[in-house]
Design a protein around this motif. Structure first.
Motif, PDB file in Angstrom:
ATOM      1  N   LEU A  47      74.098  37.390 -26.551  1.00  0.00           N
ATOM      2  CA  LEU A  47      73.696  37.189 -25.153  1.00  0.00           C
ATOM      3  C   LEU A  47      74.877  36.351 -24.650  1.00  0.00           C
ATOM      4  N   THR A  48      75.462  35.579 -25.198  1.00  0.00           N
ATOM      5  CA  THR A  48      76.534  34.691 -24.831  1.00  0.00           C
ATOM      6  C   THR A  48      77.774  35.514 -24.300  1.00  0.00           C
ATOM      7  N   MET A  49      78.173  36.455 -25.244  1.00  0.00           N
ATOM      8  CA  MET A  49      79.196  37.383 -24.723  1.00  0.00           C
ATOM      9  C   MET A  49      78.725  38.285 -23.715  1.00  0.00           C
ATOM     10  N   THR A  50      77.649  38.925 -23.680  1.00  0.00           N
ATOM     11  CA  THR A  50      77.058  39.586 -22.705  1.00  0.00           C
ATOM     12  C   THR A  50      77.380  39.030 -21.102  1.00  0.00           C
ATOM     13  N   LEU A  51      76.849  37.616 -21.234  1.00  0.00           N
ATOM     14  CA  LEU A  51      76.661  36.698 -20.072  1.00  0.00           C
ATOM     15  C   LEU A  51      78.266  36.526 -19.554  1.00  0.00           C
ATOM     16  N   GLY A  52      79.118  36.211 -20.577  1.00  0.00           N
ATOM     17  CA  GLY A  52      80.307  36.109 -20.311  1.00  0.00           C
ATOM     18  C   GLY A  52      81.244  37.469 -19.710  1.00  0.00           C
ATOM     19  N   VAL A  53      80.960  38.331 -20.127  1.00  0.00           N
ATOM     20  CA  VAL A  53      81.544  39.578 -19.681  1.00  0.00           C
ATOM     21  C   VAL A  53      81.174  39.837 -18.200  1.00  0.00           C
TER      22      VAL A  53
ATOM     23  N   SER B  52      79.960  37.711 -15.926  1.00  0.00           N
ATOM     24  CA  SER B  52      80.318  36.962 -14.947  1.00  0.00           C
ATOM     25  C   SER B  52      81.687  37.234 -14.632  1.00  0.00           C
ATOM     26  N   ALA B  53      82.693  37.647 -15.730  1.00  0.00           N
ATOM     27  CA  ALA B  53      83.880  38.152 -15.476  1.00  0.00           C
ATOM     28  C   ALA B  53      84.125  39.128 -14.600  1.00  0.00           C
ATOM     29  N   VAL B  54      83.005  40.258 -14.806  1.00  0.00           N
ATOM     30  CA  VAL B  54      83.120  41.158 -13.940  1.00  0.00           C
ATOM     31  C   VAL B  54      82.670  40.976 -12.441  1.00  0.00           C
ATOM     32  N   ALA B  55      81.606  40.410 -12.362  1.00  0.00           N
ATOM     33  CA  ALA B  55      81.191  40.062 -11.079  1.00  0.00           C
ATOM     34  C   ALA B  55      82.210  39.153 -10.203  1.00  0.00           C
ATOM     35  N   LYS B  56      83.070  38.294 -11.184  1.00  0.00           N
ATOM     36  CA  LYS B  56      84.007  37.419 -10.214  1.00  0.00           C
ATOM     37  C   LYS B  56      84.924  38.232 -10.026  1.00  0.00           C
ATOM     38  N   GLY B  57      85.405  39.191 -10.559  1.00  0.00           N
ATOM     39  CA  GLY B  57      86.624  40.004 -10.162  1.00  0.00           C
ATOM     40  C   GLY B  57      86.174  41.370  -9.055  1.00  0.00           C
ATOM     41  N   TYR B  58      84.964  41.243  -8.660  1.00  0.00           N
ATOM     42  CA  TYR B  58      84.496  42.646  -7.937  1.00  0.00           C
ATOM     43  C   TYR B  58      84.875  42.168  -6.550  1.00  0.00           C
ATOM     44  N   GLN B  59      85.737  43.452  -6.022  1.00  0.00           N
ATOM     45  CA  GLN B  59      86.219  43.385  -4.634  1.00  0.00           C
ATOM     46  C   GLN B  59      85.580  44.463  -3.920  1.00  0.00           C
TER      47      GLN B  59
END
Length: 55
Positions: free
Chosen positions: A22-28, A30-37
């Motif tokens: 669950l922690t890894m899924t949340l981290g991934v 978050s990283a994908v959402a942060k990089g969304y343009q």
């Protein structure tokens, strides 16, 4: 007694595995959402599909 210890060890291992997954899924995510343009040619909705809550 060893049967109880083995059962407790298996339960703890399963919980640790679930927490790590669950922690890894949340981290991934978050990283994908942060990089969304959004695309540069994206337009706001002009119909009832507006999600602002105003009717």
């Amino acid at each position: 007694m060893t049967r109880i210890n083995r059962l407790l060890h298996q339960l703890c291992s399963a919980k640790v595995l679930i927490v790590c997954a669950l922690t890894m899924t949340l981290g991934v995510n978050s990283a994908v959402a942060k990089g969304y343009q959004p695309p540069s040619d994206q337009k706001p909705p002009n119909d009832y599909s507006d999600s602002s809550g105003v009717r």
